[in-house]
Structure formats: C-alpha cells, structure tokens
Design a protein around this motif. Structure first.
Motif, PDB file in Angstrom:
ATOM      1  N   SER A  36       0.986  -1.120  -0.034  1.00  0.00           N
ATOM      2  CA  SER A  36       0.393   0.043   0.286  1.00  0.00           C
ATOM      3  C   SER A  36       0.455   1.417  -0.236  1.00  0.00           C
ATOM      4  N   LEU A  37       1.818   0.823   0.400  1.00  0.00           N
ATOM      5  CA  LEU A  37       2.322   2.308   0.049  1.00  0.00           C
ATOM      6  C   LEU A  37       3.378   3.029  -1.162  1.00  0.00           C
ATOM      7  N   TYR A  38       2.889   2.149  -1.755  1.00  0.00           N
ATOM      8  CA  TYR A  38       3.464   1.915  -3.611  1.00  0.00           C
ATOM      9  C   TYR A  38       2.129   2.873  -3.731  1.00  0.00           C
ATOM     10  N   ASP A  39       0.919   2.267  -3.735  1.00  0.00           N
ATOM     11  CA  ASP A  39      -0.687   2.452  -4.014  1.00  0.00           C
ATOM     12  C   ASP A  39      -0.980   3.025  -3.957  1.00  0.00           C
ATOM     13  N   VAL A  40      -1.208   3.077  -2.861  1.00  0.00           N
ATOM     14  CA  VAL A  40      -2.333   3.784  -1.969  1.00  0.00           C
ATOM     15  C   VAL A  40      -2.066   5.291  -1.896  1.00  0.00           C
ATOM     16  N   PRO A  41      -2.870   6.406  -2.640  1.00  0.00           N
ATOM     17  CA  PRO A  41      -2.379   8.309  -2.294  1.00  0.00           C
ATOM     18  C   PRO A  41      -2.230   8.250  -1.386  1.00  0.00           C
ATOM     19  N   GLU A  42      -3.060   8.036   0.154  1.00  0.00           N
ATOM     20  CA  GLU A  42      -2.857   8.924   1.235  1.00  0.00           C
ATOM     21  C   GLU A  42      -1.103   8.320   2.183  1.00  0.00           C
ATOM     22  N   TYR A  43      -1.185   6.994   1.759  1.00  0.00           N
ATOM     23  CA  TYR A  43      -0.015   6.328   1.910  1.00  0.00           C
ATOM     24  C   TYR A  43       1.479   7.032   1.088  1.00  0.00           C
ATOM     25  N   VAL A  44       1.284   7.362  -0.448  1.00  0.00           N
ATOM     26  CA  VAL A  44       1.464   7.453  -1.148  1.00  0.00           C
ATOM     27  C   VAL A  44       2.513   8.705  -0.856  1.00  0.00           C
ATOM     28  N   ASP A  45       1.612   9.786  -0.568  1.00  0.00           N
ATOM     29  CA  ASP A  45       1.598  11.272   0.416  1.00  0.00           C
ATOM     30  C   ASP A  45       2.391  11.256   1.558  1.00  0.00           C
ATOM     31  N   GLN A  46       2.510  10.053   2.254  1.00  0.00           N
ATOM     32  CA  GLN A  46       3.272  10.506   3.397  1.00  0.00           C
ATOM     33  C   GLN A  46       5.023   9.828   3.080  1.00  0.00           C
ATOM     34  N   VAL A  47       4.897   8.578   2.887  1.00  0.00           N
ATOM     35  CA  VAL A  47       6.340   8.300   1.544  1.00  0.00           C
ATOM     36  C   VAL A  47       6.652   9.029   0.847  1.00  0.00           C
ATOM     37  N   THR A  48       6.966  10.369  -0.145  1.00  0.00           N
ATOM     38  CA  THR A  48       7.629  11.194  -0.747  1.00  0.00           C
ATOM     39  C   THR A  48       7.409  12.313   0.562  1.00  0.00           C
ATOM     40  N   ALA A  49       6.656  12.620   1.242  1.00  0.00           N
ATOM     41  CA  ALA A  49       7.232  13.847   1.911  1.00  0.00           C
ATOM     42  C   ALA A  49       8.557  13.173   2.700  1.00  0.00           C
ATOM     43  N   HIS A  50       8.741  11.753   3.426  1.00  0.00           N
ATOM     44  CA  HIS A  50      10.550  12.099   4.085  1.00  0.00           C
ATOM     45  C   HIS A  50      11.580  11.838   3.600  1.00  0.00           C
ATOM     46  N   PRO A  51      11.445  11.768   1.842  1.00  0.00           N
ATOM     47  CA  PRO A  51      12.798  11.939   1.911  1.00  0.00           C
ATOM     48  C   PRO A  51      13.787  13.516   1.170  1.00  0.00           C
ATOM     49  N   SER A  52      12.626  14.306   0.945  1.00  0.00           N
ATOM     50  CA  SER A  52      13.995  15.336   0.626  1.00  0.00           C
ATOM     51  C   SER A  52      14.358  16.617   1.933  1.00  0.00           C
ATOM     52  N   PRO A  53      13.468  16.537   2.806  1.00  0.00           N
ATOM     53  CA  PRO A  53      14.134  17.679   4.469  1.00  0.00           C
ATOM     54  C   PRO A  53      14.862  15.975   4.818  1.00  0.00           C
ATOM     55  N   PHE A  54      15.119  14.682   4.954  1.00  0.00           N
ATOM     56  CA  PHE A  54      16.323  14.211   5.216  1.00  0.00           C
ATOM     57  C   PHE A  54      17.565  14.582   4.408  1.00  0.00           C
ATOM     58  N   PHE A  55      17.081  14.345   3.478  1.00  0.00           N
ATOM     59  CA  PHE A  55      18.631  14.765   1.931  1.00  0.00           C
ATOM     60  C   PHE A  55      19.131  16.049   1.781  1.00  0.00           C
ATOM     61  N   THR A  56      18.146  17.370   2.875  1.00  0.00           N
ATOM     62  CA  THR A  56      18.065  18.199   2.129  1.00  0.00           C
ATOM     63  C   THR A  56      19.074  18.759   3.845  1.00  0.00           C
ATOM     64  N   LYS A  57      18.837  17.818   4.758  1.00  0.00           N
ATOM     65  CA  LYS A  57      19.627  17.768   5.741  1.00  0.00           C
ATOM     66  C   LYS A  57      21.321  17.440   6.217  1.00  0.00           C
ATOM     67  N   TYR A  58      21.417  15.864   5.099  1.00  0.00           N
ATOM     68  CA  TYR A  58      22.540  15.255   5.095  1.00  0.00           C
ATOM     69  C   TYR A  58      23.015  15.230   4.395  1.00  0.00           C
TER      70      TYR A  58
END
Length: 59
Positions: A36-58
């Motif tokens: 469901s992390l790949y194809d349920v929109p409410e979960y996909v939106d949450q998944v895609t919100a995490h990498p950018s702040p992490f990579f910006t910081k590190y």
C-alpha cells in the motif's frame, strides 16, 4: 527508511536501523502495509514527504 506499520517487513527495517552508521531515520506510516506504500494515495503522499527533508539535511 520508510515502512508501513502493518508491513510484514517492518521488523527488518527496525533491525537494520541500529546497524547503519551514517545518519538515518525510520518513518513508519501508520496503517500502511508494504504494497500500500506504493499505490494507496494517502500513504504514497506520506512516503514521498520524508526523503526531501532528510537529504536536504544530510547530503
């Protein structure tokens, strides 16, 4: 790392996290299974919100 709270693979992410020596985070998406992390929109939106702040910081 991102994992669903209902994912059968969550335990693997939890065991791997302490072994990583570089900066790391585990985002657990409440109610999501692995697929469901790949194809349920409410979960996909949450998944895609995490990498950018992490990579910006590190990176």
């Amino acid at each position: 790392m991102v994992a669903g709270s209902k994912a059968g693979s969550l335990w693997q992410a939890e065991q791997l996290l302490p072994r990583v020596n570089s900066p790391k985070e585990l985002a657990v998406i409440d109610g999501a299974g692995h697929v469901s992390l790949y194809d349920v929109p409410e979960y996909v939106d949450q998944v895609t919100a995490h990498p950018s702040p992490f990579f910006t910081k590190y990176v």
